[in-house]
Scaffold this active site. Structure first.
Site, PDB file in Angstrom:
ATOM      1  CB  SER A  20      -0.874   0.050   1.258  1.00  0.00           C
ATOM      2  OG  SER A  20      -1.409  -1.209   1.539  1.00  0.00           O
ATOM      3  CB  THR A  55      -8.125   1.983   6.929  1.00  0.00           C
ATOM      4  OG1 THR A  55      -7.412   0.865   7.455  1.00  0.00           O
ATOM      5  CG2 THR A  55      -7.957   2.011   5.418  1.00  0.00           C
ATOM      6  CG  ASP A 121       3.493  -9.431   7.375  1.00  0.00           C
ATOM      7  OD1 ASP A 121       3.028 -10.435   7.946  1.00  0.00           O
ATOM      8  OD2 ASP A 121       3.453  -8.287   7.868  1.00  0.00           O
ATOM      9  CB  THR A 156       7.123 -11.783   8.943  1.00  0.00           C
ATOM     10  OG1 THR A 156       6.339 -11.056   7.964  1.00  0.00           O
ATOM     11  CG2 THR A 156       8.573 -11.787   8.502  1.00  0.00           C
ATOM     12  CD  GLN A 159      -0.016 -17.396  19.736  1.00  0.00           C
ATOM     13  OE1 GLN A 159       0.618 -16.615  20.430  1.00  0.00           O
ATOM     14  NE2 GLN A 159      -0.909 -18.234  20.244  1.00  0.00           N
ATOM     15  CB  SER A 195       3.537 -10.328  18.049  1.00  0.00           C
ATOM     16  OG  SER A 195       2.391 -10.488  17.248  1.00  0.00           O
ATOM     17  CB  VAL A 234       5.808   0.001  22.826  1.00  0.00           C
ATOM     18  CG1 VAL A 234       5.703   1.513  22.826  1.00  0.00           C
ATOM     19  CG2 VAL A 234       7.270  -0.422  22.687  1.00  0.00           C
ATOM     20  CG  ASP A 243       3.344  -2.713   6.567  1.00  0.00           C
ATOM     21  OD1 ASP A 243       2.981  -3.871   6.294  1.00  0.00           O
ATOM     22  OD2 ASP A 243       2.543  -1.790   6.789  1.00  0.00           O
TER      23      ASP A 243
END
Length: 320
Positions: A20, A55, A121, A156, A159, A195, A234, A243
């Protein structure tokens, strides 16, 4: 390498990034291009959409590229005989025919260059409070599972996406490693679960990522290197982090081809530097006690140039 050889320019490395584009902010190609360029890559971008902004904002406007238009752009490159790439990078896609066209292009580029590496990804969804949900149409799953992942070299998933692709739920690290093995068996030799909701040895303030690199040695035997990376959570919702992660992982695996540990340490450390800078700046802009908005939480990409180029390792990986 000998000391002097470090000054030799690396062979020009070209990435075709199909993602994008946003006028304002940093997601997709806007999050991937700058880091790759800073790290020495030639980046050719196909913008799968052109939106005013991501978005997550209250409003957005823009255009979507369809699969015929993608094909037309690729034909232009082909007619000029410049369809030679070392890497292809893809992320968020909403359309099955567009995704199928990407696969066709990757397969053709791999015929041109058998060493081409496809970094994918497989963006499909995520978990919120332990409940997974898809934020792309359901019919993308079989395309990713049966067409895309088999031609990918590095994937990538988070989970939830790893669970979707394999049809297996992950409750423990052991199960996660088994899922990564299943993903290897589907094609990719490098899998990073970016993650997870697994319990981190360092405690609840840390997020666990897992990596697995399977390589076939000269004698035909398979070797698998597996690692765990724990990074400080964080407290904010960022957009574009996946990305940025995939782009930097592409760069660092290129520079450390058989050392997933170092590649992940550099990627995750750079990521932390960017996020820490972003949250600090966003909070300052929002003012005491106010929650930063989407515009304020845009990644501080340009400001992080030095961290991206040469990340101080603040996150270490554990070899499993």
């Amino acid at each position: 390498r000998a000391g002097g050889a470090a000054m030799e320019p690396e062979r020009e490395c070209r990435v075709l990034s199909i993602q994008s584009h946003v006028v304002r902010g940093y997601v997709g190609n806007k999050a991937a291009t700058f880091p790759l360029q800073v790290l020495g890559f030639e980046v050719d971008t196909v913008n799968s959409v052109q939106f005013s902004n991501h978005t997550g904002y209250a409003h957005w406007k823009g255009q979507v590229l369809n699969s015929d238009e993608l094909h037309e752009l690729y034909e232009g490159l082909k007619l000029n005989k410049v369809n030679q790439y070392d890497y292809v990078l893809t992320g968020y896609t909403r359309d099955t025919s567009f995704l199928a066209m990407v696969v066709d292009i990757v397969q053709e580029l791999k015929q041109q260059n058998s060493n081409l590496v496809y970094v994918c990804d497989p963006v499909m969804g995520d978990k919120w409070n332990g409940e997974g949900s898809m934020y792309v149409p359901k019919d993308l799953l079989p395309v990713y599972r049966d067409k895309v992942v088999p031609v990918a070299d590095i994937i990538t998933p988070n989970q939830f996406e790893a669970e979707l692709l394999t049809g297996r739920k992950i409750h423990t690290e052991k199960e996660a490693l088994e899922v990564m093995d299943m993903l290897h068996a589907m094609g990719p030799e490098t899998v990073v679960i970016t993650s997870s909701d697994l319990q981190a040895p360092l405690g609840n303030d840390y997020l666990i990522a897992l990596g697995s690199h399977r390589k076939t040695k000269a004698d035909g035997t398979k070797m698998t290197q597996r690692i765990r990376v724990e990074s400080p959570k964080v407290d904010a919702v960022f957009v574009g982090t996946g990305d940025l992660f995939a782009a930097m992982l592409l760069a660092w695996t290129h520079k450390h081809p058989n050392n997933l540990k170092v590649a992940c340490e550099k990627t995750v450390s750079a990521m932390q530097h960017v996020l820490q800078r972003t949250i600090k700046s966003a909070k300052a802009q929002a003012g005491e006690g106010n929650k930063p908005n989407s515009a304020q939480l845009e990644l501080r990409m340009v400001q992080s140039k030095k961290d991206i180029e040469n990340p101080e390792i603040i996150v270490k990986a554990t070899v499993l």
